[in-house]
Design a protein around this motif. Structure first.
Motif, PDB file in Angstrom:
ATOM      1  N   ALA A  13       8.136  -2.118  -3.584  1.00  0.00           N
ATOM      2  CA  ALA A  13       7.096  -2.027  -4.620  1.00  0.00           C
ATOM      3  C   ALA A  13       7.171  -0.594  -5.124  1.00  0.00           C
ATOM      4  N   PRO A  14       7.397  -0.407  -6.449  1.00  0.00           N
ATOM      5  CA  PRO A  14       7.764   0.920  -6.945  1.00  0.00           C
ATOM      6  C   PRO A  14       6.624   1.935  -6.908  1.00  0.00           C
ATOM      7  N   GLY A  15       7.018   3.212  -7.024  1.00  0.00           N
ATOM      8  CA  GLY A  15       6.034   4.292  -7.084  1.00  0.00           C
ATOM      9  C   GLY A  15       6.356   5.397  -6.090  1.00  0.00           C
ATOM     10  N   ALA A 166       0.036   4.508  -0.321  1.00  0.00           N
ATOM     11  CA  ALA A 166       1.398   3.978  -0.174  1.00  0.00           C
ATOM     12  C   ALA A 166       1.501   3.388   1.229  1.00  0.00           C
ATOM     13  N   ALA A 167       2.579   2.634   1.465  1.00  0.00           N
ATOM     14  CA  ALA A 167       2.762   2.063   2.799  1.00  0.00           C
ATOM     15  C   ALA A 167       4.234   2.078   3.172  1.00  0.00           C
ATOM     16  N   VAL A 168       4.454   2.159   4.497  1.00  0.00           N
ATOM     17  CA  VAL A 168       5.807   2.236   5.043  1.00  0.00           C
ATOM     18  C   VAL A 168       5.858   1.286   6.236  1.00  0.00           C
ATOM     19  N   ALA A 169       6.900   0.457   6.306  1.00  0.00           N
ATOM     20  CA  ALA A 169       6.999  -0.442   7.449  1.00  0.00           C
ATOM     21  C   ALA A 169       8.430  -0.491   7.959  1.00  0.00           C
ATOM     22  N   LEU A 187       1.022  -0.659  -5.480  1.00  0.00           N
ATOM     23  CA  LEU A 187       1.065   0.261  -4.332  1.00  0.00           C
ATOM     24  C   LEU A 187       2.517   0.467  -3.891  1.00  0.00           C
ATOM     25  N   PRO A 188       3.021   1.731  -3.875  1.00  0.00           N
ATOM     26  CA  PRO A 188       4.405   1.930  -3.424  1.00  0.00           C
ATOM     27  C   PRO A 188       4.583   1.466  -1.980  1.00  0.00           C
ATOM     28  N   ASP A 209       8.994   7.714  -1.512  1.00  0.00           N
ATOM     29  CA  ASP A 209       9.622   7.532  -2.823  1.00  0.00           C
ATOM     30  C   ASP A 209      10.218   6.129  -2.841  1.00  0.00           C
ATOM     31  N   ALA A 210       9.459   5.177  -3.356  1.00  0.00           N
ATOM     32  CA  ALA A 210       9.918   3.776  -3.303  1.00  0.00           C
ATOM     33  C   ALA A 210      11.056   3.534  -4.280  1.00  0.00           C
TER      34      ALA A 210
END
Ligand code: PEP
Ligand code: MG
Length: 536
Positions: A13-15, A166-169, A187-188, A209-210
């Motif tokens: 998901a960009p952003g 933002a989120a990271v997985a 949402l990035p 940085d998506a």
């Protein structure tokens, strides 16, 4: 020890965002032995206060349906009977059993609305136990990047509007339901990041940085400045798109179009309304149930639908039946038939969903849509199950078989909606989770030819796949004659901006030429050459 501070992942998901990290799924320390009753009291009071504050905040943001649900949780946490039972049990396991006993009592009641409260009681119990076990754990920072091994859509929705940027997985893919929700709300999200990211202490500054599929811990000043510039640029772009809300939905040559949104939550409905969408073209009903251990029953469906349809009151809404296909097959269907075949083979499950949709959907202009249709008999089964209700029933056209059977489908369907995500994947022999399966591949002549066939079949057609919001495929779809687009809420403003600048007659000429080309690269190049990019 810090093993790395830069991770490559996949931006789904960009952003771009820079904010402190906050991990939601840190393992809960085991609490053995009895818990001080004062701590149990404190945990119940704190959970009641938290939920009540969350409800107030949701109400202030105009999310009334969500606020009512959360406020019920606050009342349950303040229930003296439940607190008493928990105090008597004294250990976390005992508290769990006491809460479960209370929930089972509700489960057994004849009134379906009271039965639904059982899930709320369980949720309160989980929060109380979590609070006791995590005594001393930190609260999220004011703005934060959510870090988790695996993310569900609820993890994102719970924190939206409360500082989540933002989120990271570590796990997940572009078509995971968390990714769909993240794109929908803008949402990035970067997934597939190395597991070391889970070891970062909370509050570590993270740059996400998506676009570049990159996560950086403790970024140097120069990188932070670059990222902040990108955020500012994107903010300006979005402001330009937003500025055309309220302007006529007509192309440059005066062709009217309809712009709807794809949703799976009440938050998205609000975002869609704010963006000036005219309704919901795709409500994905399966997303809350992709981890289910059994078919959702009527109460489960009502619970999921009520906040979404309350927020959509008065709007046209196309509710899609459970689409447990491809990457959305829940555990209880793995290893056997899934998707539409499984739903149609479980008449009770189908009837339960339809009863909930028809009842909860009374306040909206309802249509029912069937996913992954391959023949007219499937659609007829659903139509028969809908019975006498005067509700339009339509088919998603997202399989090659549906296109081949389009004339026959016309005899049963009130409308069609083209699912370019699945249709493209099938026609090009790609798996939905394959990183090469991108929305712009719907510009492949093989896909365009099928869409042309659907357009002339004689039923109203919309497009609800992601190609409707892509700069190179949107002009081709307009050229094919599509005048109704349902896109992710975060893309409504941009799609309107683009459509208002496109000349439908010119796009029709491009479409005819694209049909004679070799592949999606060639048709995208044609669009870029002849139209360029109409957006900033
Ligand atoms: C599609 O396949 O294009 C579609 C809209 O359905 P989903 O992405 O939910 O499979
Ligand atoms: Mg699909």
């Amino acid at each position: 020890m810090r093993v790395a501070n830069r991770w490559a992942g996949t931006g789904v998901a960009p952003g771009t965002a820079v904010a402190p990290a906050w991990r939601i799924d840190r393992p809960v320390p085991v609490v053995a032995g009895p818990v001080d009753p004062a701590r149990i009291d404190e945990a119940f009071h704190a959970v009641a206060a938290d939920l009540s504050a969350l409800a107030d905040r949701a109400r202030a943001q105009g999310r009334h349906a969500a606020a009512d649900i959360v406020a019920t949780g606050a009342l349950i946490a303040a229930d003296p009977g439940l607190l008493d039972a928990a105090r008597r049990s004294a250990t976390p396991d005992g508290i769990h059993d006491a809460v479960e006993g209370y929930a089972r009592m509700l489960d057994a009641l004849p009134d379906p609305t009271l039965r639904e409260r059982a899930a709320d009681v369980r949720q309160v119990g989980r929060r109380v136990i979590d609070r006791i076990a995590r005594a001393g754990a930190t609260d999220p920072p004011e703005r934060f990047v959510l870090v988790a091994e695996d993310l569900g859509p609820a993890d994102l929705l719970e924190h939206l509007g409360n500082g989540l940027v933002a989120a990271v997985a570590v796990r997940g893919g572009a078509n995971s339901h968390a990714a769909i929700v993240a794109r929908s709300v803008g949402l990035p999200l970067v997934v597939g990041v190395g597991a070391e990211v889970l070891d970062l202490p909370d509050h570590t500054l993270l740059l996400v940085d998506a676009e570049g599929g990159m996560v950086l811990a403790d970024p140097p000043e120069v990188e932070v400045t670059r990222a902040e510039d990108a955020v500012t640029r994107e903010g300006r772009r979005r402001a330009v798109f937003r500025s055309e809300r309220g302007l006529p939905h007509a192309t440059a040559d005066g062709q009217a179009f309809r712009l709807l949104c794809n949703v799976a939550s009440d938050t998205e409905v609000r975002a869609g309304r704010d963006s000036g969408a005219e309704g919901i073209g795709l409500l994905r009903t399966e997303l809350p149930f992709v981890h289910a251990e059994h078919w959702p029953d009527e109460a489960d469906h009502r619970r999921a639908l009520r906040p979404i349809l309350a927020e959509a009151a008065g709007w046209p809404v196309t509710v899609r039946l459970l689409d447990f296909a491809n990457d959305k097959v829940p555990p209880f269907l793995r290893g056997g038939p899934a998707g539409l075949a499984a739903l149609l083979a479980a008449p009770d499950a189908l009837a339960a969903q339809l009863r909930a949709i028809l009842d909860v959907g009374r306040a909206v202009a309802l249509r029912v849509m069937v996913p992954m249709v391959t023949n007219a008999a499937e659609l007829r089964t659903v139509r028969d199950a809908v019975g006498d209700a005067a509700i339009p029933v339509g088919a998603m056209v997202e399989t090659a078989a549906a296109v081949d059977a389009i004339e026959e489908l016309c005899g049963v369907a009130d409308f069609f909606s083209v699912g370019t995500n699945d249709l493209t994947a099938e026609l090009l022999g790609l798996d939905r989770t394959d990183p090469r399966a991108r929305p712009e591949l719907a510009g492949h002549p093989r896909v365009l030819a099928r869409i042309a066939r659907v357009m002339t079949a004689g039923r109203p057609v919309s497009v609800c796949g992601d190609a409707g919001a892509h700069p190179t495929t949107l002009p081709l779809l307009l050229g094919a004659g599509v005048r109704e687009f349902s896109v992710a809420c975060a893309r409504v403003d941009e799609t309107r901006y683009r459509l208002r600048r496109l000349d439908a007659a010119m796009c029709a000429r491009l479409f005819a030429k694209a049909l004679t080309m070799r592949d999606a690269e060639e048709t995208a190049a044609l669009v870029r050459r002849r139209i360029g990019d109409v957006a900033p």
